[in-house]
Write a protein that holds these residues in place. Structure first.
Motif, PDB file in Angstrom:
ATOM      1  N   PRO A  57      -1.444   7.676  -0.554  1.00 14.57           N
ATOM      2  CA  PRO A  57      -1.973   8.234   1.703  1.00 14.57           C
ATOM      3  C   PRO A  57       0.066   8.375   1.716  1.00 14.57           C
ATOM      4  O   PRO A  57       1.079   8.390   0.913  1.00 14.57           O
ATOM      5  CB  PRO A  57      -1.956   7.144   1.968  1.00 14.57           C
ATOM      6  CG  PRO A  57      -1.797   6.003   1.047  1.00 14.57           C
ATOM      7  CD  PRO A  57      -2.254   6.348  -0.598  1.00 14.57           C
ATOM      8  N   SER A 108       1.024  -0.990   0.050  1.00 18.57           N
ATOM      9  CA  SER A 108      -0.118  -0.021   0.116  1.00 18.57           C
ATOM     10  C   SER A 108       0.503   1.342   0.039  1.00 18.57           C
ATOM     11  O   SER A 108       0.820   2.025  -0.778  1.00 18.57           O
ATOM     12  CB  SER A 108      -0.934   0.086   1.584  1.00 18.57           C
ATOM     13  OG  SER A 108      -1.892  -1.171   1.304  1.00 18.57           O
ATOM     14  N   TYR A 162      -9.308   4.883   1.809  1.00 15.17           N
ATOM     15  CA  TYR A 162      -8.208   4.868   1.512  1.00 15.17           C
ATOM     16  C   TYR A 162      -8.947   6.091   0.386  1.00 15.17           C
ATOM     17  O   TYR A 162      -9.198   7.699   0.181  1.00 15.17           O
ATOM     18  CB  TYR A 162      -7.599   5.028   0.044  1.00 15.17           C
ATOM     19  CG  TYR A 162      -6.648   5.837  -0.979  1.00 15.17           C
ATOM     20  CD1 TYR A 162      -5.856   6.891  -0.423  1.00 15.17           C
ATOM     21  CD2 TYR A 162      -6.450   5.022  -2.481  1.00 15.17           C
ATOM     22  CE1 TYR A 162      -5.499   8.021  -1.328  1.00 15.17           C
ATOM     23  CE2 TYR A 162      -6.365   6.187  -2.716  1.00 15.17           C
ATOM     24  CZ  TYR A 162      -5.101   7.382  -3.014  1.00 15.17           C
ATOM     25  OH  TYR A 162      -4.753   8.028  -3.957  1.00 15.17           O
ATOM     26  N   THR A 177      -8.028  -1.629   3.465  1.00 20.26           N
ATOM     27  CA  THR A 177      -7.559  -0.053   3.197  1.00 20.26           C
ATOM     28  C   THR A 177      -7.851   0.453   1.777  1.00 20.26           C
ATOM     29  O   THR A 177      -7.563   1.221   1.965  1.00 20.26           O
ATOM     30  CB  THR A 177      -5.586  -0.498   2.273  1.00 20.26           C
ATOM     31  OG1 THR A 177      -5.325  -1.622   3.798  1.00 20.26           O
ATOM     32  CG2 THR A 177      -5.274   0.592   2.467  1.00 20.26           C
ATOM     33  N   VAL A 204      -6.051   5.334   7.091  1.00 14.02           N
ATOM     34  CA  VAL A 204      -5.043   5.971   6.082  1.00 14.02           C
ATOM     35  C   VAL A 204      -5.213   7.391   5.887  1.00 14.02           C
ATOM     36  O   VAL A 204      -6.764   8.222   6.340  1.00 14.02           O
ATOM     37  CB  VAL A 204      -5.605   5.617   4.463  1.00 14.02           C
ATOM     38  CG1 VAL A 204      -4.770   6.713   3.544  1.00 14.02           C
ATOM     39  CG2 VAL A 204      -5.154   3.874   4.215  1.00 14.02           C
TER      40      VAL A 204
END
Length: 598
Positions: A60, A48, A151, A147, A97
């Motif tokens: 991020p 990520s 995000y 995630t 995030v």
């Protein structure tokens, strides 16, 4: 890209734009000796950080993963019979995030009417259930999806924040996220070795003790073993693995006086290890004393009105300090509402909770007073403490800190979320809010027992009263909930008023004491602590789960922190407090006495 564009593209299509799910479904095998839970989290976190980016949007700058295994054993018994029991294991994950940078990012945006509420959306942006099997592929897939969702929400929130020009002005000079040093901590502790059947036997045996007090209308004994196994990683490189045992044995009973007034009492024993709890015989003695104390309270007098000196000692002093003073050391962050009409309401709640944040340098306790939070301690002198931890929930190392020195406020508790009056995290993020670990109040001019008695008599003479009031025990909403008939009365304490005085006395100049009941201490303000006449040298350890800051419930929906803390507090003597009869909606006591035991 605004939220409208995100919604037009559709979530399914966006999932493909953000990260290729095939990579998450066909991972490289973990090393044979590696912890599959940590490995799944670490591999997806790394991916990520390196690859997570939607079209022309910002990637991020911060990602954190948390996995928690919760093991709970709970037994409740009444009059020698099991009322309920359960044993469970569940696993949950948490993803955070952030888009932007440390100065200005996507956090602290309320989403009323958008499937969440303010602080819940911040502190719990994406929590989810996980399978309890240690399956690498299943765990990594769950963190991938969480995630992805976090995000996209962060992008929406960032757009809302940038569009609110007034919010950009009203920042009090604060950044959005404090930086923190990288840590790597293993804080491991064995799971308490108590089986369900043994817990049932103990709860049954203890509850039978209260059957010997026929004047008690209702009583319960409960045993709760809560064990958390927590793994944490973030994009900055911090990690920790923490295991937290938390054992509670409690008892509560209720009765009524002849005038119908409800009377209740409780005992709570809390520890990290079984060896720190009293043995069975000592527990029985405590319950017998509670049964006798509550029975005698039925014939105690009600106090009509009193204005004069009041001494809080033992549990009453510690509970008073924890509920009304220590709670002011917490705060809630400034929020930006996605709906402008909600901003004044949020701002009002925040302003009321940030009073201590605006009192740095002011006197809040008497001269000579020192207040320290030290989560590195296992004990104070010979008294066990349960608020020990080495690293907080945001990966910040725990440390000893002086909050009040010579009566003046030096700092408040804080997390990595900037709040007025803070400049960095104090390492106190626990259960979603800044919370103490082991809070210890001392005084350079502590009064011993003889000095307290002499001062109390001098204050009585000055007040022109025939007696003084001594309070030994205050109510506890968490314990109160263990009685079904009192659950509606055990509303969450928003720190608007003093908890109910359960054990209190009129003390006369000759040393004679008379029990009084149903006391209500009126108009108690935090500034009363600054006016304390004396702080004692007789320390009491009050080990509880702190409540969240005032306003936190309404903004977040969170029903309280899950991290235990210890408050070490001596006797507290106030020159003048107003006390009146705690008028309640009393109902008639039962017509017939309690049925006899077989």
């Amino acid at each position: 890209m605004g939220s409208g564009r995100l919604q037009r593209l559709g979530w399914a299509a966006l999932a493909l734009l953000v990260l290729d799910p095939v990579a998450a479904q066909t991972p490289a095998p973990a090393e044979p000796d590696a912890d599959p839970l940590i490995q799944a989290m670490a591999d997806e976190l790394e991916r990520s950080i390196k690859q997570l980016k939607l079209a022309d949007e910002s990637p991020p700058y911060y990602v954190e993963y948390r996995l928690q295994d919760s093991y709970v054993l709970f037994v409740k018994a009444t009059l020698g019979s099991i009322a309920s029991d359960n044993q469970s294991h569940n696993r949950s994950g948490h993803v955070q995030v952030r888009v932007g940078d440390y100065d200005l990012d996507s956090s602290l945006v309320s989403r009323f009417g958008m499937g969440g509420s303010a602080l819940h959306r911040y502190y719990n942006p994406n929590s989810f259930r996980l399978p309890v099997d240690d399956n690498y592929a299943a765990l990594r897939r769950s963190f991938w999806l969480a995630t992805d969702l976090a995000y996209k929400r962060a992008l929406e929130d960032y757009a809302v924040k940038l569009a609110d020009k007034q919010a950009m002005v009203d920042r009090d000079g604060l950044v959005d996220f404090y930086a923190a040093p990288v840590v790597a901590v293993d804080e491991l502790s064995s799971r308490p070795a108590i089986e369900l059947e043994a817990a049932r036997t103990l709860a049954t045996e203890l509850s039978q003790v209260l059957a010997d007090y026929p004047e008690l209308h209702e009583s319960n004994v409960w045993l709760r073993v809560y064990y958390r196994d927590i793994r944490y990683l973030n994009a900055e490189g911090s990690r920790f693995h923490r295991q937290v045992p938390d054992i509670t044995i409690g008892a509560i009973a209720r009765t009524q006086a002849a005038d119908g007034a409800v009377l209740w009492d409780f005992e709570l024993f809390r520890a990290r290890q079984l060896s720190d709890l009293p043995d069975t015989e000592a527990l029985k003695q405590k319950l017998r004393a509670m049964g006798k104390r509550l029975t005698e309270a039925r014939s105690a007098e009600r106090l009509d009105q009193y204005v004069g000196p009041v001494l809080f000692q033992g549990q009453a002093a510690a509970a008073l300090f924890a509920e009304l003073f220590a709670s002011q050391l917490q705060s809630v962050p400034r929020m930006v509402a996605s709906e402008p009409n909600m901003q004044p309401w949020i701002a009002d709640l925040q302003a009321r909770q940030q009073r201590f944040g605006r009192k740095i340098g002011s006197r809040v306790l008497p001269r000579g007073s020192t207040l320290v939070d030290d989560p590195t301690l296992d004990a104070f002198e010979t008294l066990p403490l349960i608020g020990r931890f080495r690293v907080d929930d945001e990966g910040v190392a725990a440390n000893r800190k002086v909050l009040v020195e010579d009566g003046r406020l030096k700092q408040i508790l804080s997390s990595r979320i900037p709040m007025y009056g803070t400049t960095a995290s104090t390492g106190n993020s626990r259960g979603g809010f800044p919370m103490p670990g082991n809070l210890i109040l001392t005084s350079d001019v502590a009064a011993n027992a003889a000095e307290r008695s002499q001062l109390l008599e001098e204050l009585r003479i000055d007040a022109g009263t025939d007696y003084v009031i001594v309070v030994e025990k205050l109510g506890d909403p968490q314990a109160q909930r263990q009685l079904e008939s009192m659950q509606s009365m055990a509303v969450f304490n928003y720190r608007e008023r003093l908890p109910e005085a359960l054990v209190a006395w009129r003390q006369f100049p000759d040393g004679r004491r008379e029990r009084v009941r149903n006391l209500n201490i009126e108009r108690f303000a935090v500034r009363e602590f600054r006016r304390l006449e004396a702080i004692g040298d007789d320390y009491y350890v009050h080990s509880v789960t702190p409540g969240f800051p005032r306003g936190g419930y309404f903004l977040s929906g969170v029903r309280g922190a899950m991290e235990p803390a210890s408050y070490v507090v001596p006797s507290l003597l106030f020159e003048e407090l107003a006390i009146a009869d705690g008028k309640t909606m009393d109902r008639r006591p039962p017509v017939l006495p309690r049925p006899p035991s077989p």
